[in-house]
Write a protein that holds these residues in place. Structure first.
Motif, short mmCIF file in Angstrom:
data_model
loop_
_atom_site.label_atom_id
_atom_site.label_comp_id
_atom_site.label_asym_id
_atom_site.label_seq_id
_atom_site.Cartn_x
_atom_site.Cartn_y
_atom_site.Cartn_z
N SER A 7 0.91 -0.96 0.11
CA SER A 7 0.10 -0.20 0.06
C SER A 7 1.05 1.31 -0.12
O SER A 7 0.56 2.19 -0.64
CB SER A 7 -0.89 -0.06 1.18
N ARG A 10 2.06 2.05 -3.60
CA ARG A 10 0.84 2.33 -4.32
C ARG A 10 0.42 3.84 -3.97
O ARG A 10 0.35 4.89 -4.80
CB ARG A 10 -0.59 1.60 -4.14
N ILE A 11 0.42 4.23 -2.55
CA ILE A 11 0.44 5.64 -2.38
C ILE A 11 1.27 6.61 -2.65
O ILE A 11 1.41 7.66 -3.38
CB ILE A 11 0.29 5.75 -0.91
N ALA A 14 0.89 7.64 -6.17
CA ALA A 14 -0.20 8.66 -6.27
C ALA A 14 -1.47 7.90 -6.95
O ALA A 14 -2.02 8.44 -7.66
CB ALA A 14 -0.02 9.76 -6.77
N LEU A 15 -1.80 6.62 -6.67
CA LEU A 15 -2.94 5.88 -7.25
C LEU A 15 -3.88 5.42 -6.12
O LEU A 15 -3.35 5.06 -4.94
CB LEU A 15 -2.35 4.85 -7.68
N THR A 16 -4.99 5.42 -6.11
CA THR A 16 -5.84 4.77 -5.16
C THR A 16 -6.16 3.16 -5.66
O THR A 16 -5.85 2.73 -6.71
CB THR A 16 -7.56 5.30 -5.46
N GLN A 17 -6.60 2.33 -4.68
CA GLN A 17 -7.04 1.17 -4.82
C GLN A 17 -7.82 1.05 -6.05
O GLN A 17 -7.68 -0.28 -6.66
CB GLN A 17 -7.41 0.33 -3.64
N SER A 18 -8.90 1.68 -5.84
CA SER A 18 -9.85 1.67 -7.24
C SER A 18 -9.13 1.82 -8.47
O SER A 18 -9.39 1.00 -9.42
CB SER A 18 -10.92 2.54 -6.87
N GLU A 19 -8.09 2.72 -8.70
CA GLU A 19 -7.52 3.21 -10.20
C GLU A 19 -6.67 1.76 -10.32
O GLU A 19 -6.78 1.40 -11.30
CB GLU A 19 -6.69 4.39 -9.75
N GLN A 28 -11.59 -4.69 -6.50
CA GLN A 28 -10.74 -3.63 -5.44
C GLN A 28 -10.54 -4.61 -4.20
O GLN A 28 -9.58 -4.55 -3.65
CB GLN A 28 -11.87 -2.53 -4.89
N SER A 32 -7.06 -5.36 -2.31
CA SER A 32 -6.92 -5.24 -1.03
C SER A 32 -6.41 -6.45 -0.47
O SER A 32 -5.59 -6.54 0.53
CB SER A 32 -8.42 -4.89 -0.48
N GLU A 35 -2.61 -6.56 -0.95
CA GLU A 35 -2.00 -5.40 -0.59
C GLU A 35 -1.74 -5.69 1.02
O GLU A 35 -0.81 -5.59 1.77
CB GLU A 35 -2.63 -4.16 -0.50
#
Length: 75
Positions: A7, A10-11, A14-19, A28, A32, A35
């Motif tokens: 995670s 990913r952060i 600059a991406l969201t889980q959804s993206e 998702q 998750s 992750e």
């Protein structure tokens, strides 16, 4: 990535889980689970995540291992 989890990677990208889930073509909840270390990433997902996050696959596997180990410690 010295102490980063999946995670964190990913952060930092600059991406969201959804993206990310959408780009990978997975739900998702699947992302998750990967992750937090509940599920291991498939070869396809591992390669795609490494590309998305701009890291080597070996670094991605290390981050997943840290995620899994964090989950084990919290139980």
């Amino acid at each position: 990535p010295g102490s980063e989890t999946l995670s964190d990677l990913r952060i930092h990208a600059a991406l969201t889980q959804s993206e990310v889930a959408h780009q990978l073509g997975v739900g998702q909840s699947t992302l998750s689970d990967v992750e937090i270390g509940v599920a291991a990433p498939t070869d396809r997902i591992r390669g795609a995540l490494a590309d998305l996050y701009g890291v080597a696959e070996a670094d991605l596997v290390e981050a997943w291992t840290r995620s899994r180990d964090t989950l084990k410690r919290s139980r």
